[in-house]
Structures are given as structure tokens and as C-alpha cells.
Design an enzyme around this catalytic site. Structure first.
Site, short mmCIF file in Angstrom:
data_model
loop_
_atom_site.label_atom_id
_atom_site.label_comp_id
_atom_site.label_asym_id
_atom_site.label_seq_id
_atom_site.Cartn_x
_atom_site.Cartn_y
_atom_site.Cartn_z
N HIS A 10 -9.39 0.98 4.92
CA HIS A 10 -8.12 1.13 5.61
C HIS A 10 -8.32 2.02 6.85
O HIS A 10 -9.13 2.95 6.82
CB HIS A 10 -7.08 1.76 4.68
CG HIS A 10 -5.70 1.72 5.26
ND1 HIS A 10 -5.26 2.64 6.18
CD2 HIS A 10 -4.68 0.84 5.08
CE1 HIS A 10 -4.01 2.34 6.54
NE2 HIS A 10 -3.64 1.26 5.88
N SER A 50 3.74 -2.37 10.16
CA SER A 50 5.19 -2.45 10.32
C SER A 50 5.78 -3.78 9.89
O SER A 50 6.69 -4.32 10.54
CB SER A 50 5.58 -2.11 11.77
OG SER A 50 5.17 -0.81 12.10
N ASN A 109 0.86 -1.18 0.00
CA ASN A 109 0.00 0.00 0.00
C ASN A 109 0.89 1.23 0.00
O ASN A 109 1.55 1.52 1.00
CB ASN A 109 -0.89 -0.04 1.26
CG ASN A 109 -1.74 1.22 1.39
OD1 ASN A 109 -1.79 2.05 0.49
ND2 ASN A 109 -2.38 1.35 2.54
N TRP A 110 0.92 1.92 -1.12
CA TRP A 110 1.83 3.06 -1.26
C TRP A 110 1.27 4.33 -0.63
O TRP A 110 1.93 5.35 -0.63
CB TRP A 110 2.17 3.30 -2.75
CG TRP A 110 3.05 2.24 -3.34
CD1 TRP A 110 3.59 1.15 -2.68
CD2 TRP A 110 3.53 2.16 -4.69
NE1 TRP A 110 4.36 0.41 -3.54
CE2 TRP A 110 4.34 1.01 -4.78
CE3 TRP A 110 3.35 2.95 -5.83
CZ2 TRP A 110 4.97 0.63 -5.97
CZ3 TRP A 110 3.96 2.58 -7.02
CH2 TRP A 110 4.77 1.43 -7.09
N LYS A 111 0.04 4.28 -0.16
CA LYS A 111 -0.59 5.44 0.48
C LYS A 111 -0.39 6.69 -0.40
O LYS A 111 -0.35 6.55 -1.61
CB LYS A 111 -0.03 5.60 1.90
CG LYS A 111 -0.18 4.29 2.70
CD LYS A 111 0.07 4.44 4.18
CE LYS A 111 -0.12 3.09 4.87
NZ LYS A 111 0.01 3.16 6.31
N GLY A 148 2.76 2.10 10.88
CA GLY A 148 3.70 3.21 10.77
C GLY A 148 4.41 3.54 12.07
O GLY A 148 5.05 4.58 12.19
N GLU A 190 -6.73 4.40 8.04
CA GLU A 190 -6.55 5.84 7.82
C GLU A 190 -7.81 6.46 7.23
O GLU A 190 -8.14 7.61 7.50
CB GLU A 190 -5.32 6.08 6.92
CG GLU A 190 -4.03 5.81 7.69
CD GLU A 190 -2.88 5.30 6.86
OE1 GLU A 190 -2.90 5.42 5.63
OE2 GLU A 190 -1.93 4.74 7.48
N GLY A 243 3.05 -1.23 4.24
CA GLY A 243 3.05 0.20 3.96
C GLY A 243 4.45 0.68 3.64
O GLY A 243 4.97 0.48 2.54
N GLY A 244 5.10 1.28 4.64
CA GLY A 244 6.42 1.91 4.45
C GLY A 244 7.42 1.06 3.69
O GLY A 244 8.09 1.55 2.78
N GLU A 290 -5.10 -5.12 10.33
CA GLU A 290 -4.07 -4.12 10.60
C GLU A 290 -4.38 -3.45 11.94
O GLU A 290 -5.21 -2.53 12.00
CB GLU A 290 -4.06 -3.06 9.50
CG GLU A 290 -3.77 -3.62 8.13
CD GLU A 290 -3.20 -2.57 7.18
OE1 GLU A 290 -2.10 -2.82 6.68
OE2 GLU A 290 -3.82 -1.52 6.99
#
Ligand code: 13P
Length: 251
Positions: A96, A214, A9-11, A174, A98, A235-236, A168
Site C-alpha cells: 500500500h 476516494s 481497507n480499514w487502515k 484520502g 502508505e 478506504g474512508g 491507487e
């Protein structure tokens, strides 16, 4: 057997040229990862170009959100799942944390988006997960069960073949804090039981449940060693070609 899924997921990262470079750079590094499905989720504006550049590869393209319906209409700013399919997507991430936390996503809108995504012939990656306070007060299981029961309401057995669930825990996103493999396994087993109660054992045994929060090259293997962990939503660590490739190619 459930085929593992590793999704990135590149957000809200990467301009178009960066998205294309990352996607194209990833291709040769994951070309031999035949035993898992690979998905990347760039921002809307990069979907079509990235999908075109990945045609014929083993990497699928996902959107990060969608509208609640496929019918065209006066819905300024919205993008229907059929439009995402038209742009080359095969998956949509829905619900998600967020979006739930900052953009008013509810279990009811997750349910509508999931139905619309399946109606468009796409796969829905439905996200669930508790906040730290909910875990600390002992409510994590009931929070996640409610997210699933409402989010997946009304889906048939056939629809469920197009569902991937992503667990998640919000406190692990994150933050560098990963759920322990035991915590992940415990919740994934609970998710499978919840799906068994709503959709039956066959559906529950077949549905892929991804862990997110993470995930890094150095913790993917222990997470994947858990019985009910069928993949990861990253993610990251999905933003860099090398780290995402080493997660995909974990041993
Ligand atoms: P991180 O891997 O950066 O914690 O993000 C997880 C996530 O939100 C994926 O959807």
C-alpha cells in the site's frame, strides 16, 4: 469473466469492539451480493475475532501487511502470512502507498511478501500507484510498470491466480480527488498490458485490477463501468457499514 472484488481497507481505525460491530453489521446488508467478492481488512489485533464472527458469510478477511517470509524466527514485530492464515485471513494487502511512503516498503520487499503470501495459500492484493509529481511529469506509466515488474517478478502462471492488483494513485487517496473514470481506465489498461508482457495474455485477461482512491457510493458505478476496472479498494468509505454496503451493492 472476471468476478468483481470490493475490498475495504480499514487502515489504522477501529478498536476491537468497533471492528466486530462493523463486520457483523455489514453481513446482512451484503448477503445477497453474490456477483462480487467482498473483503475487509481490519487491523492485526482484530483479524481473528472478526474472521470468527464472519465464518460462513460471504465476507473474506484480509491483513494490511505481512512479513517477507513464512519461516518462524527472530523477527520481532513481524507477522508471517502463515500466521495470518491461521488467524482466519484469506487475503493480504501488500505494498500500500502508505507503507511505501512512511514505512520503507520497496518493490523488492513487495515481491518477497507477495511470494510468501502465495506460499501460505493466501491471495495477495498488490498495490501500485504514482505520486502526483510523477503523473505531472508524464512518468505515471513507467512508475507503475516498474512497481509491477519488480513486485510480481518470479511468479508463475499458477501463482498469478492468487494475485489481485490494486491501482491507487497516491494523489487520490484520502483527498476526495478521484481519478476520472477515463484516467482509471487508461491506467488499468496499461497495467493489463504490462502483465501481458511479463506473464502472458491469459494471465493478463484473468487478473482482477481494482481501483482505489476516494471511492464512494456515488462514484463506484461509473468507475465499475470501465472495461478494465474489476473492483475497488475502498478506504474512508469502508469504515461505515451503510456506505460500504452501498458500494458493494452498486447498481
Ligand atoms: P480512500 O478511499 O480513503 O481514499 O483510501 C483509499 C485507500 O488507500 C484504500 O487502500
Amino acid at each position: 469473466m472476471r468476478k468483481p472484488v470490493i475490498a475495504g481497507n480499514w487502515k489504522m481505525y477501529k478498536l476491537l469492539s468497533e471492528a466486530v460491530n462493523t463486520a457483523v453489521g455489514l453481513k446482512p446488508l451484503v448477503a445477497n451480493a453474490n456477483d462480487c467478492e467482498i473483503v475487509i481488512a481490519p487491523v492485526f489485533t482484530a483479524l481473528k475475532t472478526v474472521a470468527d464472527r464472519l465464518e460462513g458469510s460471504n465476507i473474506r478477511v484480509s491483513a494490511q501487511d505481512c512479513a517477507t517470509q513464512n519461516e518462524f524466527g527472530a523477527h520481532t514485530g513481524e507477522i508471517a502470512p502463515v500466521m495470518l492464515k491461521d488467524a482466519g485471513c484469506s487475503h493480504v494487502i501488500i505494498g500500500h502507498s502508505e507503507r511505501r511512503q512512511f514505512y520503507g516498503e520497496t518493490d523488492e520487499s513487495v515481491n518477497k511478501k507477495t511470494h510468501a503470501t502465495i506460499a501460505a495459500g493466501l491471495v495477495a492484493i498488490v498495490c501500485v500507484g504514482e505520486h502526483l509529481s510523477e503523473r505531472e511529469s508524464g512518468n505515471a506509466n513507467s512508475v507503475v510498470a516498474e512497481q509491477l515488474n519488480t513486485g510480481l517478478a518470479g511468479l508463475t502462471v499458477a501463482d498469478m491466480e492468487r494475485i489481485i492488483i490494486a491501482y491507487e494513485p497516491v494523489w487520490a487517496i484520502g483527498t476526495g480527488k478521484t481519478a476520472t473514470p477515463e484516467q482509471a481506465q487508461e491506467m488499468h489498461a496499461h497495467i493489463r498490458q504490462t502483465v501481458a508482457a511479463s506473464h502472458g495474455n491469459d494471465v493478463a485477461n484473468a487478473v482482477r485490477i481494482l481501483y482505489g482512491g476516494s471511492v464512494k457510493p456515488d462514484n463506484i458505478a461509473t468507475l465499475m463501468s470501465q472495461t478494465d476496472v474489476d473492483g475497488a479498494l475502498v478506504g474512508g468509505a469502508s469504515l461505515e457499514v451503510e456506505s460500504f454496503a452501498s458500494i458493494v451493492n452498486f447498481k
